[in-house]
Write a protein that holds these residues in place. Structure first.
Motif, PDB file in Angstrom:
ATOM      1  N   THR A  32      -2.390 -33.386  20.925  1.00 25.31           N
ATOM      2  CA  THR A  32      -1.759 -33.607  19.623  1.00 25.31           C
ATOM      3  C   THR A  32      -0.250 -33.518  19.776  1.00 25.31           C
TER       4      THR A  32
ATOM      5  N   THR B 115       3.472 -34.467  18.267  1.00 24.97           N
ATOM      6  CA  THR B 115       4.068 -34.698  16.954  1.00 24.97           C
ATOM      7  C   THR B 115       5.427 -35.351  17.104  1.00 24.97           C
TER       8      THR B 115
ATOM      9  N   ALA C  37       6.401 -27.922  18.472  1.00 19.60           N
ATOM     10  CA  ALA C  37       5.398 -28.989  18.435  1.00 19.60           C
ATOM     11  C   ALA C  37       6.029 -30.374  18.409  1.00 19.60           C
TER      12      ALA C  37
ATOM     13  N   ASP D 204      -1.421 -37.869   9.561  1.00 17.83           N
ATOM     14  CA  ASP D 204      -2.121 -38.521  10.640  1.00 17.83           C
ATOM     15  C   ASP D 204      -1.425 -39.872  10.833  1.00 17.83           C
TER      16      ASP D 204
ATOM     17  N   ILE E  37       2.726 -29.134  10.012  1.00 15.68           N
ATOM     18  CA  ILE E  37       2.047 -29.628  11.216  1.00 15.68           C
ATOM     19  C   ILE E  37       0.662 -28.989  11.333  1.00 15.68           C
ATOM     20  N   GLU E  38       0.612 -27.690  11.082  1.00 16.75           N
ATOM     21  CA  GLU E  38      -0.662 -26.974  11.225  1.00 16.75           C
ATOM     22  C   GLU E  38      -1.723 -27.535  10.275  1.00 16.75           C
TER      23      GLU E  38
ATOM     24  N   ARG F  31      -2.990 -30.694  11.740  1.00 18.86           N
ATOM     25  CA  ARG F  31      -3.873 -30.369  12.876  1.00 18.86           C
ATOM     26  C   ARG F  31      -5.225 -29.874  12.402  1.00 18.86           C
ATOM     27  N   ASP F  32      -5.215 -29.203  11.240  1.00 17.49           N
ATOM     28  CA  ASP F  32      -6.481 -28.685  10.697  1.00 17.49           C
ATOM     29  C   ASP F  32      -7.309 -29.772  10.031  1.00 17.49           C
TER      30      ASP F  32
ATOM     31  N   ASP G  83       0.212 -38.433  17.711  1.00 16.06           N
ATOM     32  CA  ASP G  83      -0.879 -38.553  16.731  1.00 16.06           C
ATOM     33  C   ASP G  83      -0.480 -38.059  15.357  1.00 16.06           C
ATOM     34  N   ILE G  84       0.545 -37.201  15.326  1.00 13.24           N
ATOM     35  CA  ILE G  84       0.999 -36.631  14.054  1.00 13.24           C
ATOM     36  C   ILE G  84       2.446 -37.077  13.839  1.00 13.24           C
TER      37      ILE G  84
ATOM     38  N   SER H 123       2.702 -27.113  21.561  1.00 13.11           N
ATOM     39  CA  SER H 123       2.103 -28.436  21.453  1.00 13.11           C
ATOM     40  C   SER H 123       0.874 -28.519  22.329  1.00 13.11           C
TER      41      SER H 123
END
Ligand code: CTP
Ligand code: MG
Length: 250
Positions: A12, A14, A56, A187, A133-134, A137-138, A112-113, A8
């Motif tokens: 960001t 999660t 995460a 998001d 999750i990735e 994040r992207d 944030d996620i 994590s």
């Protein structure tokens, strides 16, 4: 818990919301579906562990059956869960959509996620969780794990009379269709806005983001992320657990 799962990074965080307030009507009579045992452990505990297995995920919000929050709290206390993860339990609502909204309302600041994951998908692998999750994040606002379909799908119209066969009205091209699973990743602000503004009935959270006119992207799902819906799904879930135990050398 795999050591190579996503860490994590600062900034960001999660959280996962797990709607578990359904009755499980299609599974047949008995306890609420999420509280039924799989391999001797409640389905919900499997689902919570599956999400908390991602490094995460720092918070899991369980949305319990409306009259079952105390029971769910004691279940979480009674089962081993990762120490790095926080847990919250809130009572759910009449529909899945309402239950998810109640879970979102309980989210503290600082995440944030947000992932939304059905308690009825207890066996999702951590790699699928991390892939979702990735992708958020992207930069994706909404991400769904999905698989190609095995069956051809027909769209049907209303039967001309009660009991008469339904007419087929269309056959969408199968190669362009995907069966969507959870966890779906978002998001946070986007998902909160979708739940505040979209009132139409939808069967998944990403569908609400689509109704805002925003993009949703797909990452590969996993066959073990199937939803336990009907009695035969319990047989499959037990078989998957047995296969895992054999592979783990127990
Ligand atoms: N769910 C929920 N609140 C509801 C209805 C459903 O939190 N009022 C949750 C279920 O607990 C499940 C997930 O949403 O984890 C997916 O729903 P589904 O598989 O349809 O479960 P149930 O609604 O319990 O099953 P059924 O539709 O057969 O009654
Ligand atoms: Mg349902």
């Amino acid at each position: 818990m795999s050591d190579d799962s996503l860490p994590s990074p600062a900034g960001t965080r999660t959280a996962a919301v797990i709607p578990a307030a359904g009755r499980g009507v299609r599974l047949g009579p008995g306890a609420p579906k999420a509280l039924r045992a799989l391999g001797g452990t409640p389905m919900l505990i499997h689902a919570v562990r599956a999400l908390a297995a991602s490094r995460a995920v720092s918070l899991v919000v369980v949305v319990a059956p409306p009259d079952g929050a105390a029971e769910v709290r004691s279940l979480l206390d009674a089962h081993a869960l990762p120490e790095r993860t926080d847990f919250l339990v809130v009572p759910g609502g009449e529909t899945r959509q309402e239950s998810v909204r109640l879970g979102l309302d309980a989210l503290p600041e600082g995440h944030d996620i947000v992932l939304v994951h059905d308690a009825a998908r207890p066996l999702v692998p951590v790699d699928t969780v991390d892939a979702v999750i990735e992708a958020v994040r992207d930069g994706a606002l909404a991400v769904v794990p999905a698989l190609p379909l095995a069956d051809t799908v027909k769209e049907v119209g209303a039967a001309p009379a009660p009991g008469a066969p339904e007419p087929v009205v269309a056959t969408p091209e199968r190669a362009r269709l995907r069966a969507v699973q959870t966890p779906q990743g978002f998001d946070r602000q986007t998902l909160v806005r979708a739940h505040r503004t979209v009132t139409d009935e939808v069967t998944d959270d990403a569908g609400m983001v689509e109704k805002l006119g925003l993009g949703v992207v797909v990452v590969p799902g996993h066959e073990e992320a199937f939803k336990v819906t009907r009695p035969l799904d319990l047989v499959l879930a037990e078989a998957v657990l047995t296969r895992r135990r054999l592979n783990d050398g127990f």
